[in-house]
Design a protein around this motif. Structure first.
Motif: not given
Length: 101
Positions: A40, A42, A44-45, A92
Motif C-alpha cells: 500500500d 500511498n 490509503d488503505k 478497498t
C-alpha cells in the motif's frame, strides 16, 4: 488495518477455505501484514491494481497462501477483478471484507 488484514489473508489463501485461511501461522500473518503495509505505497488503505500485484508478488516470495500460484499462472488481473466489485480500480477494505464472508 486488522479487518483489512483478515480479509486479505482470507483472499490470499484462496482457493483454500476461510477456515484454513484463519489457521495461518502467526509468522505468516505477521509477514502478510508487513507485505500489505509495503504494498500500500500511498498508505490509503486501498490497493490499486499495481499495489495489489505487488502484494501478490511479495506474498508469493514468502510462500503465503496461494499467491505464488496466482502469479505463476498470471491470474493477477482475474483476482483483482473478482474483488473490485465497484470497478473503480481499487480494492478497498469493504470489498475484501465482502469476499471474506
Amino acid at each position: 488495518m486488522a479487518h483489512l488484514f483478515l480479509a486479505v489473508s482470507t483472499f490470499l489463501a484462496l482457493p483454500l477455505s476461510g477456515v484454513q485461511a484463519q489457521t495461518m501461522s502467526d509468522a505468516n500473518k505477521q509477514k502478510l501484514a508487513e507485505n500489505l503495509a509495503q504494498a500500500d505505497a500511498n498508505g490509503d488503505k486501498a490497493l490499486s491494481r499495481t499495489e495489489f500485484n505487488n502484494l501478490l508478488l511479495l506474498n508469493a516470495q514468502d510462500n503465503i497462501g496461494r499467491a505464488a500460484q496466482v502469479v505463476r499462472f498470471g491470474r493477477q488481473d482475474t483476482a483483482f477483478n473478482q474483488i473490485d466489485a465497484d470497478r473503480n480500480g481499487l480494492v478497498t477494505q469493504q470489498e475484501l471484507q465482502a469476499l471474506a464472508r
